[in-house]
Motif scaffolding. Structure first.
Motif, mmCIF file in Angstrom:
data_model
loop_
_atom_site.group_PDB
_atom_site.id
_atom_site.type_symbol
_atom_site.label_atom_id
_atom_site.label_comp_id
_atom_site.label_asym_id
_atom_site.label_seq_id
_atom_site.Cartn_x
_atom_site.Cartn_y
_atom_site.Cartn_z
ATOM 1 N N VAL A 170 0.885 -1.171 -0.049
ATOM 2 C CA VAL A 170 0.012 0.020 0.107
ATOM 3 C C VAL A 170 0.915 1.285 -0.043
ATOM 4 C CG1 VAL A 170 -1.804 1.176 1.134
ATOM 5 C CG2 VAL A 170 -1.588 -1.165 1.290
ATOM 6 N N THR A 171 0.707 1.928 -0.977
ATOM 7 C CA THR A 171 1.567 3.172 -1.027
ATOM 8 C C THR A 171 0.600 4.679 -0.995
ATOM 9 O OG1 THR A 171 1.456 3.443 -3.360
ATOM 10 C CG2 THR A 171 3.370 2.342 -2.457
ATOM 11 N N GLN A 172 1.055 5.578 -0.472
ATOM 12 C CA GLN A 172 0.211 6.891 -0.220
ATOM 13 C C GLN A 172 1.063 7.942 -0.837
ATOM 14 O OE1 GLN A 172 -1.076 5.612 4.166
ATOM 15 N NE2 GLN A 172 -1.716 7.522 3.460
ATOM 16 N N THR A 173 0.492 8.956 -1.472
ATOM 17 C CA THR A 173 1.143 10.265 -2.141
ATOM 18 C C THR A 173 0.095 11.283 -1.552
ATOM 19 O OG1 THR A 173 1.561 8.800 -3.695
ATOM 20 C CG2 THR A 173 1.900 11.185 -4.040
ATOM 21 N N PRO A 174 0.743 12.801 -1.137
ATOM 22 C CA PRO A 174 2.172 12.839 -0.582
ATOM 23 C C PRO A 174 2.536 12.169 0.647
ATOM 24 C CG PRO A 174 0.901 14.642 -0.345
ATOM 25 C CD PRO A 174 -0.268 13.554 -1.007
ATOM 26 N N LYS A 175 3.506 12.270 0.975
ATOM 27 C CA LYS A 175 4.024 11.918 2.317
ATOM 28 C C LYS A 175 3.608 12.951 3.540
ATOM 29 C CE LYS A 175 7.644 8.446 1.271
ATOM 30 N NZ LYS A 175 7.246 8.251 -0.005
ATOM 31 N N PHE A 176 3.942 14.236 3.007
ATOM 32 C CA PHE A 176 3.656 15.380 3.850
ATOM 33 C C PHE A 176 3.108 16.645 2.837
ATOM 34 C CE2 PHE A 176 4.005 18.065 7.195
ATOM 35 C CZ PHE A 176 4.795 19.388 6.975
ATOM 36 N N ARG A 177 2.111 17.361 3.493
ATOM 37 C CA ARG A 177 1.665 18.550 2.763
ATOM 38 C C ARG A 177 1.117 19.457 4.062
ATOM 39 N NH1 ARG A 177 -1.196 18.889 -2.012
ATOM 40 N NH2 ARG A 177 -1.627 21.216 -2.640
ATOM 41 N N VAL A 178 1.576 20.692 3.377
ATOM 42 C CA VAL A 178 1.053 22.115 4.135
ATOM 43 C C VAL A 178 -0.102 22.604 3.469
ATOM 44 C CG1 VAL A 178 1.645 24.198 5.411
ATOM 45 C CG2 VAL A 178 3.362 22.171 5.397
ATOM 46 N N LEU A 179 -1.070 22.953 3.818
ATOM 47 C CA LEU A 179 -2.223 23.461 3.133
ATOM 48 C C LEU A 179 -2.819 24.961 4.083
ATOM 49 C CD1 LEU A 179 -4.851 20.772 2.358
ATOM 50 C CD2 LEU A 179 -3.343 21.748 0.604
ATOM 51 N N LYS A 180 -3.201 25.726 3.205
ATOM 52 C CA LYS A 180 -3.781 26.742 3.932
ATOM 53 C C LYS A 180 -5.267 26.512 4.147
ATOM 54 C CE LYS A 180 -0.579 30.285 2.508
ATOM 55 N NZ LYS A 180 -0.256 31.634 1.725
ATOM 56 N N THR A 181 -5.844 27.281 5.271
ATOM 57 C CA THR A 181 -7.429 26.829 5.313
ATOM 58 C C THR A 181 -8.076 27.499 3.861
ATOM 59 O OG1 THR A 181 -7.331 27.384 7.436
ATOM 60 C CG2 THR A 181 -9.382 27.748 6.732
ATOM 61 N N GLY A 182 -9.091 26.424 3.674
ATOM 62 C CA GLY A 182 -9.775 26.654 2.671
ATOM 63 C C GLY A 182 -9.457 26.144 1.205
ATOM 64 N N GLN A 183 -8.008 25.805 1.285
ATOM 65 C CA GLN A 183 -7.455 24.957 0.096
ATOM 66 C C GLN A 183 -8.000 23.628 -0.156
ATOM 67 O OE1 GLN A 183 -3.196 25.468 0.512
ATOM 68 N NE2 GLN A 183 -3.209 27.132 -1.196
ATOM 69 N N SER A 184 -7.888 23.116 -1.285
ATOM 70 C CA SER A 184 -8.182 21.855 -1.453
ATOM 71 C C SER A 184 -6.987 20.942 -1.847
ATOM 72 C CB SER A 184 -9.457 21.532 -2.756
ATOM 73 O OG SER A 184 -8.748 22.000 -3.718
ATOM 74 N N MET A 185 -7.315 19.490 -1.720
ATOM 75 C CA MET A 185 -6.363 18.835 -2.186
ATOM 76 C C MET A 185 -6.744 17.358 -2.147
ATOM 77 S SD MET A 185 -3.563 17.586 1.125
ATOM 78 C CE MET A 185 -2.827 16.347 -0.096
ATOM 79 N N THR A 186 -6.239 16.160 -2.893
ATOM 80 C CA THR A 186 -6.537 14.984 -2.715
ATOM 81 C C THR A 186 -5.187 14.115 -2.481
ATOM 82 O OG1 THR A 186 -7.873 15.581 -4.782
ATOM 83 C CG2 THR A 186 -7.318 13.128 -4.157
ATOM 84 N N LEU A 187 -5.677 13.130 -1.759
ATOM 85 C CA LEU A 187 -4.509 12.253 -1.324
ATOM 86 C C LEU A 187 -4.905 10.940 -1.965
ATOM 87 C CD1 LEU A 187 -4.902 14.072 1.413
ATOM 88 C CD2 LEU A 187 -3.972 12.087 2.684
ATOM 89 N N LEU A 188 -3.920 10.335 -2.352
ATOM 90 C CA LEU A 188 -3.726 9.102 -3.182
ATOM 91 C C LEU A 188 -3.326 7.794 -2.366
ATOM 92 C CD1 LEU A 188 -4.474 7.486 -5.861
ATOM 93 C CD2 LEU A 188 -1.885 8.138 -6.733
ATOM 94 N N CYS A 189 -4.118 6.857 -2.528
ATOM 95 C CA CYS A 189 -3.643 5.676 -1.949
ATOM 96 C C CYS A 189 -3.581 4.501 -3.252
ATOM 97 C CB CYS A 189 -4.591 5.258 -0.946
ATOM 98 S SG CYS A 189 -4.398 3.500 -0.187
ATOM 99 N N ALA A 190 -2.976 3.757 -3.216
ATOM 100 C CA ALA A 190 -2.728 2.656 -4.237
ATOM 101 C C ALA A 190 -2.235 1.348 -3.617
ATOM 102 C CB ALA A 190 -1.823 3.172 -5.380
ATOM 103 N N GLN A 191 -2.898 0.283 -4.194
ATOM 104 C CA GLN A 191 -2.430 -1.251 -3.608
ATOM 105 C C GLN A 191 -2.352 -1.995 -4.455
ATOM 106 O OE1 GLN A 191 -4.636 -4.086 -3.377
ATOM 107 N NE2 GLN A 191 -6.565 -2.947 -3.892
ATOM 108 N N ASP A 192 -1.609 -2.748 -4.692
ATOM 109 C CA ASP A 192 -1.215 -3.910 -5.837
ATOM 110 C C ASP A 192 -1.375 -5.391 -5.133
ATOM 111 O OD1 ASP A 192 2.561 -3.813 -5.344
ATOM 112 O OD2 ASP A 192 1.106 -4.296 -4.197
ATOM 113 N N MET A 193 -2.079 -5.565 -4.284
ATOM 114 C CA MET A 193 -2.373 -6.852 -3.746
ATOM 115 C C MET A 193 -3.972 -7.396 -4.412
ATOM 116 S SD MET A 193 -0.917 -6.053 -0.035
ATOM 117 C CE MET A 193 -1.734 -4.595 0.216
ATOM 118 N N ASN A 194 -4.594 -6.743 -4.952
ATOM 119 C CA ASN A 194 -6.017 -7.145 -5.796
ATOM 120 C C ASN A 194 -6.888 -7.387 -4.515
ATOM 121 O OD1 ASN A 194 -7.244 -7.579 -7.991
ATOM 122 N ND2 ASN A 194 -7.405 -9.786 -7.401
#
Lengths: 118, 112
Positions: free
Chosen positions: A4-28
């Protein structure tokens, strides 16, 4: 296998900003989960998915949205970040139900994403 | 809400000693699992015990389950400095859907 991998490892946001965290797995794995971990609170389930195209709310879903367009990926979105969403986010996946059992098997976790909202 | 509550919250022992952590939960379960988390890392599964089992072993780990008392214990024998981590119990609640509920964890420190 990367597991299981996650992207990004670290992020700083300002209040009101948007973002997407990605999770990927290769174990079906069929099942995928998003948790947040705060000091002294253990892990709390945000949203989860039992298969491609399906999602469900967990214990603390407010302020988050998710999508599972592909079996191997599970995206967590913050539309308008708030300081209360400062946390460490973990993704996990697990095997499908086998033989009609509804038991929950072992979950495999990613390394986490540390998010700071200012 | 948290299903599992671990006790103690923190535990400090010397290398070679045994470490015992307890987990209490509130509802009926299908199984109970223990996970370890090293600082700054994701959780790693240690052992799963089903509701019809009373004791399970895996290497230096021994888990017991008492469904009448709604409690479980994790024993780590002959602890090592590398066992320093947080330990979480997680319950698969009967009828709870396809998810686990995690406790708040026990922080174990093993000193040389």
């Amino acid at each position: 296998n990367a597991g299981v991998t996650q992207t990004p490892k670290f992020r700083v946001l300002k209040t009101g900003q948007s973002m997407t965290l990605l999770c990927a797995q290769d174990m079906n794995h069929e099942y995928m989960y998003w948790y947040r971990q705060d000091p002294g609170m253990g892990l709390r389930l945000i949203h989860y998915s039992v298969g491609e195209g399906t999602t469900a709310k967990g214990e603390v879903p407010d302020g988050y949205n998710v999508s599972r367009l592909k079996k191997q990926n599970f995206l967590l979105g913050l539309e308008s970040a708030a300081p209360s969403q400062t946390s460490v986010y973990f993704c996990a996946s697990s095997y499908p139900i086998r033989g009609g059992s509804s038991f929950q098997e072992t979950q495999y976790f990613g390394p986490g994403t540390r998010l700071l909202v200012l | 809400s948290q299903q599992g509550e671990e006790d103690p919250q923190a535990l400090s022992i010397q290398e070679g000693e045994n470490a015992t952590m307890n987990c209490s939960y509130k509802t009926s379960i299908n199984n109970l699992q223990w996970y370890r988390q090293n600082s700054g890392r994701g959780l790693v599964h240690l052992i799963l015990i089903r509701s019809n089992e009373r004791e399970k072993h895996s290497g230096r780990l021994r888990v017991t389950l008492d469904t009448s008392k709604k409690s479980s214990s994790l024993l780590i024998t002959a602890s090592r400095a590398a066992d320093t981590a947080s330990y979480f119990c997680a319950t698969d609640e009967t009828g709870g859907g396809n998810k686990l509920t995690f406790g708040t964890g026990t922080q174990l420190k093993v000193e040389l």
